[in-house]
Design an enzyme around this catalytic site. Structure first.
Site, PDB file in Angstrom:
ATOM      1  CG  ASN A 174      -2.067   0.982   1.095  1.00 26.38           C
ATOM      2  OD1 ASN A 174      -2.612   1.167  -0.010  1.00 26.38           O
ATOM      3  ND2 ASN A 174      -2.431   1.637   2.183  1.00 26.38           N
ATOM      4  CB  SER A 175       3.646   2.432   0.699  1.00 27.92           C
ATOM      5  OG  SER A 175       4.354   1.240   0.971  1.00 27.92           O
ATOM      6  CB  ALA A 202       3.902  -3.554   8.604  1.00 23.21           C
ATOM      7  CG  LEU A 215      -3.583  -5.779   5.113  1.00 23.64           C
ATOM      8  CD1 LEU A 215      -4.341  -7.038   4.653  1.00 23.64           C
ATOM      9  CD2 LEU A 215      -2.978  -5.056   3.910  1.00 23.64           C
ATOM     10  CB  SER A 264      -7.048   2.260  15.857  1.00 23.03           C
ATOM     11  OG  SER A 264      -8.240   2.923  15.520  1.00 23.03           O
ATOM     12  CE1 TYR A 289      -6.735  -1.274  10.837  1.00 21.65           C
ATOM     13  CE2 TYR A 289      -8.548  -0.005  11.785  1.00 21.65           C
ATOM     14  CZ  TYR A 289      -7.200  -0.157  11.525  1.00 21.65           C
ATOM     15  OH  TYR A 289      -6.314   0.803  11.964  1.00 21.65           O
ATOM     16  CE  LYS A 323      -4.235  -1.477  13.564  1.00 24.65           C
ATOM     17  NZ  LYS A 323      -2.787  -1.490  13.351  1.00 24.65           N
ATOM     18  NE  ARG A 361     -15.281   9.168  13.406  1.00 25.52           N
ATOM     19  CZ  ARG A 361     -16.577   9.017  13.712  1.00 25.52           C
ATOM     20  NH1 ARG A 361     -17.168   9.825  14.575  1.00 25.52           N
ATOM     21  NH2 ARG A 361     -17.286   8.057  13.153  1.00 25.52           N
TER      22      ARG A 361
HETATM   23  P1  NAD Z   1      -0.401   2.706   5.210  1.00 24.17           P
HETATM   24  O1  NAD Z   1      -1.142   1.655   4.479  1.00 24.17           O
HETATM   25  O2  NAD Z   1      -0.085   3.975   4.518  1.00 24.17           O
HETATM   26  O3  NAD Z   1       0.970   2.098   5.786  1.00 24.17           O
HETATM   27  C1  NAD Z   1       1.107   0.748   6.140  1.00 24.17           C
HETATM   28  C2  NAD Z   1       2.387   0.238   5.475  1.00 24.17           C
HETATM   29  O4  NAD Z   1       2.575  -1.135   5.821  1.00 24.17           O
HETATM   30  C3  NAD Z   1       2.341   0.314   3.959  1.00 24.17           C
HETATM   31  O5  NAD Z   1       3.529   0.916   3.499  1.00 24.17           O
HETATM   32  C4  NAD Z   1       2.245  -1.151   3.517  1.00 24.17           C
HETATM   33  O6  NAD Z   1       2.850  -1.362   2.259  1.00 24.17           O
HETATM   34  C5  NAD Z   1       2.958  -1.849   4.645  1.00 24.17           C
HETATM   35  N1  NAD Z   1       2.553  -3.258   4.891  1.00 24.17           N
HETATM   36  C6  NAD Z   1       1.297  -3.743   5.005  1.00 24.17           C
HETATM   37  N2  NAD Z   1       1.335  -5.061   5.263  1.00 24.17           N
HETATM   38  C7  NAD Z   1       2.642  -5.413   5.326  1.00 24.17           C
HETATM   39  C8  NAD Z   1       3.323  -6.634   5.579  1.00 24.17           C
HETATM   40  N3  NAD Z   1       2.654  -7.769   5.791  1.00 24.17           N
HETATM   41  N4  NAD Z   1       4.671  -6.635   5.570  1.00 24.17           N
HETATM   42  C9  NAD Z   1       5.369  -5.482   5.345  1.00 24.17           C
HETATM   43  N5  NAD Z   1       4.768  -4.309   5.097  1.00 24.17           N
HETATM   44  C10 NAD Z   1       3.436  -4.275   5.087  1.00 24.17           C
HETATM   45  O7  NAD Z   1      -1.210   2.996   6.555  1.00 24.17           O
HETATM   46  P2  NAD Z   1      -0.992   4.118   7.662  1.00 24.17           P
HETATM   47  O8  NAD Z   1      -2.158   5.016   7.620  1.00 24.17           O
HETATM   48  O9  NAD Z   1       0.366   4.661   7.568  1.00 24.17           O
HETATM   49  O10 NAD Z   1      -1.149   3.231   8.968  1.00 24.17           O
HETATM   50  C11 NAD Z   1      -0.033   2.697   9.655  1.00 24.17           C
HETATM   51  C12 NAD Z   1      -0.538   1.888  10.840  1.00 24.17           C
HETATM   52  O11 NAD Z   1      -1.324   2.723  11.677  1.00 24.17           O
HETATM   53  C13 NAD Z   1      -1.430   0.716  10.450  1.00 24.17           C
HETATM   54  O12 NAD Z   1      -1.141  -0.364  11.309  1.00 24.17           O
HETATM   55  C14 NAD Z   1      -2.823   1.235  10.694  1.00 24.17           C
HETATM   56  O13 NAD Z   1      -3.721   0.202  10.990  1.00 24.17           O
HETATM   57  C15 NAD Z   1      -2.596   2.131  11.894  1.00 24.17           C
HETATM   58  N6  NAD Z   1      -3.617   3.170  12.031  1.00 24.17           N
HETATM   59  C16 NAD Z   1      -3.832   4.038  11.010  1.00 24.17           C
HETATM   60  C17 NAD Z   1      -4.816   5.035  11.140  1.00 24.17           C
HETATM   61  C18 NAD Z   1      -5.088   6.016  10.021  1.00 24.17           C
HETATM   62  O14 NAD Z   1      -6.089   6.719  10.091  1.00 24.17           O
HETATM   63  N7  NAD Z   1      -4.244   6.140   9.004  1.00 24.17           N
HETATM   64  C19 NAD Z   1      -5.561   5.118  12.305  1.00 24.17           C
HETATM   65  C20 NAD Z   1      -5.315   4.218  13.340  1.00 24.17           C
HETATM   66  C21 NAD Z   1      -4.331   3.248  13.189  1.00 24.17           C
HETATM   67  C1  UD1 Z   2     -12.118   4.976  10.233  1.00 24.02           C
HETATM   68  C2  UD1 Z   2     -12.361   3.610  10.827  1.00 24.02           C
HETATM   69  C3  UD1 Z   2     -11.429   3.380  11.977  1.00 24.02           C
HETATM   70  C4  UD1 Z   2      -9.982   3.590  11.529  1.00 24.02           C
HETATM   71  C5  UD1 Z   2      -9.853   4.995  10.939  1.00 24.02           C
HETATM   72  C6  UD1 Z   2      -8.481   5.275  10.416  1.00 24.02           C
HETATM   73  C7  UD1 Z   2     -14.736   3.113  10.403  1.00 24.02           C
HETATM   74  C8  UD1 Z   2     -16.035   2.808  11.010  1.00 24.02           C
HETATM   75  N1  UD1 Z   2     -13.744   3.438  11.245  1.00 24.02           N
HETATM   76  O1  UD1 Z   2     -12.416   5.960  11.222  1.00 24.02           O
HETATM   77  O2  UD1 Z   2     -11.568   2.064  12.457  1.00 24.02           O
HETATM   78  O3  UD1 Z   2      -9.095   3.454  12.618  1.00 24.02           O
HETATM   79  O4  UD1 Z   2     -10.781   5.141   9.864  1.00 24.02           O
HETATM   80  O5  UD1 Z   2      -8.211   4.547   9.250  1.00 24.02           O
HETATM   81  O6  UD1 Z   2     -14.578   3.062   9.199  1.00 24.02           O
HETATM   82  N2  UD1 Z   2     -17.136  10.382   5.995  1.00 24.02           N
HETATM   83  C9  UD1 Z   2     -18.029  10.915   5.094  1.00 24.02           C
HETATM   84  N3  UD1 Z   2     -17.809  10.706   3.763  1.00 24.02           N
HETATM   85  C10 UD1 Z   2     -16.735  10.008   3.290  1.00 24.02           C
HETATM   86  C11 UD1 Z   2     -15.826   9.472   4.228  1.00 24.02           C
HETATM   87  C12 UD1 Z   2     -16.057   9.670   5.577  1.00 24.02           C
HETATM   88  O7  UD1 Z   2     -19.008  11.545   5.470  1.00 24.02           O
HETATM   89  O8  UD1 Z   2     -16.604   9.849   2.066  1.00 24.02           O
HETATM   90  C13 UD1 Z   2     -17.370  10.607   7.424  1.00 24.02           C
HETATM   91  C14 UD1 Z   2     -17.548   9.312   8.184  1.00 24.02           C
HETATM   92  O9  UD1 Z   2     -18.891   8.971   8.256  1.00 24.02           O
HETATM   93  C15 UD1 Z   2     -16.970   9.664   9.556  1.00 24.02           C
HETATM   94  C16 UD1 Z   2     -15.952  10.770   9.268  1.00 24.02           C
HETATM   95  O10 UD1 Z   2     -16.224  11.227   7.950  1.00 24.02           O
HETATM   96  O11 UD1 Z   2     -17.979  10.195  10.328  1.00 24.02           O
HETATM   97  C17 UD1 Z   2     -14.524  10.269   9.346  1.00 24.02           C
HETATM   98  O12 UD1 Z   2     -14.449   9.096   8.537  1.00 24.02           O
HETATM   99  P1  UD1 Z   2     -13.072   8.331   8.280  1.00 24.02           P
HETATM  100  O13 UD1 Z   2     -12.068   9.282   7.764  1.00 24.02           O
HETATM  101  O14 UD1 Z   2     -13.378   7.130   7.454  1.00 24.02           O
HETATM  102  O15 UD1 Z   2     -12.598   7.911   9.738  1.00 24.02           O
HETATM  103  P2  UD1 Z   2     -13.390   7.112  10.884  1.00 24.02           P
HETATM  104  O16 UD1 Z   2     -14.646   6.546  10.405  1.00 24.02           O
HETATM  105  O17 UD1 Z   2     -13.441   7.994  12.071  1.00 24.02           O
END
Ligand code: NAD
Ligand code: UD1
Length: 338
Positions: A34-35, A80, A82, A123, A147, A151, A229
């Site tokens: 995913n990168s 790392a 999904l 998360s 998902y 976590k 949020r």
């Molecule tokens: P992202 O997808 O941009 O980054 C994840 C990276 O992990 C990617 O570069 C992907 O290629 C790599 N990856 C996935 N599976 C792998 C594997 N099996 N082996 C090696 N590399 C692997 O996501 P992000 O937004 O940077 O999120 C990073 C972490 O934070 C994740 O664990 C995600 O669940 C967590 N997280 C993200 C958010 C958010 O809103 N972005 C919120 C809460 C938690």
């Molecule tokens: C989501 C995930 C959460 C995850 C986080 C970061 C769900 C239920 N939760 O959080 O588990 O940790 O992403 O990856 O999916 N919205 C719109 N239109 C859009 C997209 C979003 O109205 O096209 C609204 C959503 O309803 C939500 C807010 O925007 O109320 C934020 O959405 P999003 O960015 O997807 O984050 P979360 O839902 O808070």
């Protein structure tokens, strides 16, 4: 040297910049599902420092053993995994395999090489549907999707591991909603296909890649009916990792599991986010009200006081900063890293 699994991704790449600027050496292991390595090249340009990487999967124990054999790793920050909520309903086995089995494999390799300092990307979803604001004492609930459940499982595994061996130093970082990009706009969030999350969707509407935003629900029990949020600037979040790592590595601090919310403590609604983006960037975001999305909670935000007290960290950047920096990244990189 700090090992960053998933370090090429959105949160990992920003954290790499903060760590390199703070004087840490880093090594990235990423399978690039995913990168792309382009983010790592840009990190080197931004920091003027090396950001070496190994293309590989965290489920590959032999590869990990090699990494620990050939490099002096003092700590691991584990990004790392999904993370697409919708996809996790369709492919739960992929999610458990990558996130849970992947983390176990990584922890086994760390244990074998005596590396016991670990920062985990958790998360706010682990709180389930709890009273707001969430504090770290708020009991975890049942996340609404597979998902989120991966976590929670990983958090429990880490607690059990720490109970079995008191040498482990573990941080569970419960992220709220990270948005935007580094101030200079060279790295940012680059979702594959149509974004699931709100802010990348808004910025792709702004740049003309998508026609309009669907706002999922306007009759929630919130101040304007849309969901609320805790949106946090990605650079603040990245700095939180550096603060957590410094804390764990300080011998004066106790071993074991430490939990920190990384949020701002302020709730902003979806409609307020749209209005802020329009105002700061002078770009119109066409939107329509659509049905609610399954599993969405009306409102949640952090109580971030524990991180402030223990890590001396708090989110500093404003809503305006988030909007400006998101747009700066998107308009300069309309197709992300491609
Ligand atoms: P992202 O997808 O941009 O980054 C994840 C990276 O992990 C990617 O570069 C992907 O290629 C790599 N990856 C996935 N599976 C792998 C594997 N099996 N082996 C090696 N590399 C692997 O996501 P992000 O937004 O940077 O999120 C990073 C972490 O934070 C994740 O664990 C995600 O669940 C967590 N997280 C993200 C958010 C958010 O809103 N972005 C919120 C809460 C938690
Ligand atoms: C989501 C995930 C959460 C995850 C986080 C970061 C769900 C239920 N939760 O959080 O588990 O940790 O992403 O990856 O999916 N919205 C719109 N239109 C859009 C997209 C979003 O109205 O096209 C609204 C959503 O309803 C939500 C807010 O925007 O109320 C934020 O959405 P999003 O960015 O997807 O984050 P979360 O839902 O808070």
């Amino acid at each position: 040297m700090i090992l960053l699994t998933g370090g090429a991704g959105y949160i990992g790449s920003h954290t790499a910049v903060v760590l390199l600027r703070a004087g840490y050496e880093v090594l990235v292991v990423d399978n690039f599902c995913n990168s792309s390595p382009e983010s790592l090249k840009r990190i080197e340009k931004i920091t003027g420092k090396k950001c070496p990487y190994i293309r590989g999967d965290i489920r590959d124990r032999a590869l990990l053993d090699n990494v620990f054999q050939q490099h002096t790793i003092e700590a691991v920050i584990h990004f790392a995994g999904l993370k697409a909520v919708g996809e996790s309903y369709a492919k739960p086995l992929d999610y458990y395999h990558c996130n849970v089995f992947g983390t176990i494999t990584l922890l086994q390799a760390m244990q074998a090489f005596g590396v016991k300092t670990f920062v985990f990307s958790s998360s706010a979803t682990v709180y389930g549907n709890a009273p707001i604001p969430y504090t770290e004492q708020t009991p975890t609930g049942v996340p609404s999707n597979p998902y989120g459940r991966t976590k929670l499982h990983i958090e429990q595994i880490l607690q059990d591991l720490s109970n079995s061996d008191d040498e482990w130093k573990i941080a569970l970082l419960r992220y709220f909603n990270p948005v935007a990009a580094i101030e200079t706009g060279e790295i940012g969030e680059d979702p594959l296909g149509i974004p699931n999350n709100l802010m990348p969707f808004i910025s792709q509407v702004a740049v003309g890649k998508l026609p309009e935003l669907a706002v999922f629900g306007n009759d929630y029990p919130t101040r304007d009916g849309s969901c609320v949020r805790d949106f946090i600037h990605i650079m603040d979040l990245a700095e939180g990792h550096c603060a957590a790592l410094d804390f764990l590595q300080n011998p004066a601090h106790p071993n074991g599991v430490h939990i920190w919310n990384l949020g701002t403590g302020k709730g902003i609604s979806v409609l307020e986010m749209i209005a802020a983006f329009e105002k700061v960037n002078q770009v119109k975001i066409p939107y329509r009200i659509a049905p609610k999305r399954d599993g969405d909670l009306a409102e949640f935000y952090a109580n971030p006081n524990k991180a402030k007290m223990e890590l001396n960290w708090q989110a500093k950047r404003s809503l305006e900063d988030m909007m400006r920096d998101l747009w700066n990244w998107q308009k300069n990189n309309p197709n992300g890293y491609r």
